[in-house]
Design a protein around this motif. Structure first.
Motif, mmCIF file in Angstrom:
data_model
loop_
_atom_site.group_PDB
_atom_site.id
_atom_site.type_symbol
_atom_site.label_atom_id
_atom_site.label_comp_id
_atom_site.label_asym_id
_atom_site.label_seq_id
_atom_site.Cartn_x
_atom_site.Cartn_y
_atom_site.Cartn_z
ATOM 1 N N ASP A 190 -3.438 1.390 -3.636
ATOM 2 C CA ASP A 190 -2.933 -0.068 -3.637
ATOM 3 C C ASP A 190 -1.549 0.050 -4.284
ATOM 4 O OD1 ASP A 190 -5.112 -1.684 -2.762
ATOM 5 O OD2 ASP A 190 -5.843 -1.688 -4.763
ATOM 6 N N THR A 191 -1.261 0.864 -5.496
ATOM 7 C CA THR A 191 -0.122 1.232 -6.089
ATOM 8 C C THR A 191 0.106 2.505 -6.173
ATOM 9 O OG1 THR A 191 -0.812 1.172 -8.216
ATOM 10 C CG2 THR A 191 -0.449 -0.943 -7.125
ATOM 11 N N LEU A 192 1.348 3.086 -6.603
ATOM 12 C CA LEU A 192 1.781 4.461 -7.027
ATOM 13 C C LEU A 192 1.128 4.882 -8.209
ATOM 14 C CD1 LEU A 192 3.456 6.917 -6.346
ATOM 15 C CD2 LEU A 192 5.409 5.569 -7.746
ATOM 16 N N GLU A 193 0.978 3.876 -9.311
ATOM 17 C CA GLU A 193 0.524 4.306 -10.357
ATOM 18 C C GLU A 193 -1.098 4.263 -10.142
ATOM 19 O OE1 GLU A 193 4.363 2.412 -10.564
ATOM 20 O OE2 GLU A 193 2.386 1.601 -10.006
ATOM 21 N N ASN A 194 -1.788 3.768 -9.336
ATOM 22 C CA ASN A 194 -3.202 4.248 -9.078
ATOM 23 C C ASN A 194 -3.220 5.548 -8.737
ATOM 24 O OD1 ASN A 194 -3.894 1.185 -7.135
ATOM 25 N ND2 ASN A 194 -4.280 1.673 -9.303
ATOM 26 N N HIS A 195 -2.301 6.302 -8.215
ATOM 27 C CA HIS A 195 -2.344 7.964 -8.068
ATOM 28 C C HIS A 195 -2.016 8.484 -9.207
ATOM 29 C CE1 HIS A 195 -0.929 11.614 -6.098
ATOM 30 N NE2 HIS A 195 -2.192 11.826 -6.434
ATOM 31 N N THR A 196 -0.632 8.336 -9.443
ATOM 32 C CA THR A 196 -0.008 9.063 -10.554
ATOM 33 C C THR A 196 -0.465 8.698 -11.869
ATOM 34 O OG1 THR A 196 1.823 7.516 -10.775
ATOM 35 C CG2 THR A 196 2.220 9.145 -9.087
ATOM 36 N N ILE A 197 -0.999 7.571 -12.184
ATOM 37 C CA ILE A 197 -1.290 7.458 -13.668
ATOM 38 C C ILE A 197 -2.964 7.501 -13.554
ATOM 39 C CG2 ILE A 197 -1.426 6.132 -15.713
ATOM 40 C CD1 ILE A 197 1.396 5.418 -14.704
ATOM 41 N N ASP A 198 -3.618 6.482 -12.818
ATOM 42 C CA ASP A 198 -5.121 6.091 -12.912
ATOM 43 C C ASP A 198 -5.685 7.223 -12.489
ATOM 44 O OD1 ASP A 198 -4.319 3.447 -13.812
ATOM 45 O OD2 ASP A 198 -4.405 2.964 -11.835
ATOM 46 N N MET A 204 0.844 -1.107 0.076
ATOM 47 C CA MET A 204 -0.040 -0.041 0.073
ATOM 48 C C MET A 204 0.817 1.234 0.004
ATOM 49 S SD MET A 204 -3.180 1.101 2.468
ATOM 50 C CE MET A 204 -3.731 -0.595 2.564
ATOM 51 N N ILE A 205 0.508 2.327 -0.667
ATOM 52 C CA ILE A 205 1.356 3.509 -0.754
ATOM 53 C C ILE A 205 0.403 4.507 -0.172
ATOM 54 C CG2 ILE A 205 1.832 5.144 -2.586
ATOM 55 C CD1 ILE A 205 3.525 2.651 -2.544
ATOM 56 N N LEU A 206 1.266 5.608 0.510
ATOM 57 C CA LEU A 206 0.762 6.675 1.071
ATOM 58 C C LEU A 206 0.980 7.984 0.373
ATOM 59 C CD1 LEU A 206 -0.710 8.295 3.485
ATOM 60 C CD2 LEU A 206 1.945 8.213 4.698
ATOM 61 N N GLU A 207 -0.086 8.654 -0.233
ATOM 62 C CA GLU A 207 0.049 9.882 -0.790
ATOM 63 C C GLU A 207 0.000 10.833 0.546
ATOM 64 O OE1 GLU A 207 -2.399 12.992 -3.380
ATOM 65 O OE2 GLU A 207 -3.242 11.000 -3.195
ATOM 66 N N LEU A 208 1.010 11.727 0.730
ATOM 67 C CA LEU A 208 0.935 12.705 1.752
ATOM 68 C C LEU A 208 0.799 14.042 0.782
ATOM 69 C CD1 LEU A 208 1.037 13.684 4.735
ATOM 70 C CD2 LEU A 208 3.680 13.620 4.230
ATOM 71 N N ALA A 209 -0.146 15.056 1.088
ATOM 72 C CA ALA A 209 -0.313 16.140 0.599
ATOM 73 C C ALA A 209 -0.399 17.152 1.681
ATOM 74 C CB ALA A 209 -1.477 16.273 -0.227
ATOM 75 N N ASP A 210 0.611 18.271 1.846
ATOM 76 C CA ASP A 210 0.842 19.350 2.506
ATOM 77 C C ASP A 210 0.062 20.635 1.796
ATOM 78 O OD1 ASP A 210 1.401 21.365 4.451
ATOM 79 O OD2 ASP A 210 3.409 20.829 4.591
ATOM 80 N N ILE A 211 -1.258 20.864 2.288
ATOM 81 C CA ILE A 211 -2.026 22.103 1.613
ATOM 82 C C ILE A 211 -1.999 23.098 2.369
ATOM 83 C CG2 ILE A 211 -4.393 22.305 1.091
ATOM 84 C CD1 ILE A 211 -4.614 19.226 0.798
ATOM 85 N N ARG A 212 -1.807 24.444 1.833
ATOM 86 C CA ARG A 212 -2.021 25.642 2.443
ATOM 87 C C ARG A 212 -3.110 26.511 1.583
ATOM 88 N NH1 ARG A 212 2.490 26.384 5.789
ATOM 89 N NH2 ARG A 212 3.638 24.332 5.765
ATOM 90 N N ILE A 213 -4.132 26.834 2.493
ATOM 91 C CA ILE A 213 -5.452 27.349 1.673
ATOM 92 C C ILE A 213 -5.303 29.049 1.966
ATOM 93 C CG2 ILE A 213 -6.548 25.241 1.711
ATOM 94 C CD1 ILE A 213 -8.417 26.825 4.120
#
Length: 100
Positions: free
Chosen positions: A58-66, A1-10
């Protein structure tokens, strides 16, 4: 499993609106993406314009591509993007260990 971590400033003063927008985008758009496993979003106490978004894939590609190369990404950004003060910083991580 891959964790996507987004640091968001609004933008200052938009927290209540963004709280609703990010949850809408996560539940109505990202939750239906291929390989999506769940999310966690935290909002800053000392820095109320800062949010940390964790999305599990599930995978890096699920985020970056799919996801990122789909119309769903455009829909997601239409919901949350108007609140960004700067583009989010996004990185991906593998799990090394955990404690419950």
């Amino acid at each position: 499993m891959i964790l996507e971590l987004a640091d968001i400033r609004i933008q200052a003063g938009k927290q209540a609106e963004f709280d609703q927008a990010i949850l809408k985008g996560l539940n109505e758009v990202i939750a239906h993406a291929k390989g999506y496993r769940g999310f966690k979003v935290n909002k800053g106490i000392e820095s109320p314009e800062r949010y940390v978004l964790m999305i599990f894939w599930d995978t890096l590609e699920n985020h970056t591509i799919d996801f990122r190369q789909s119309e769903a990404f455009t829909a997601w950004r239409a919901i949350v993007g108007p609140y960004f003060a700067v583009p989010p910083v996004v990185e991906h991580f593998d799990l090394l260990g955990k404690s419950v």
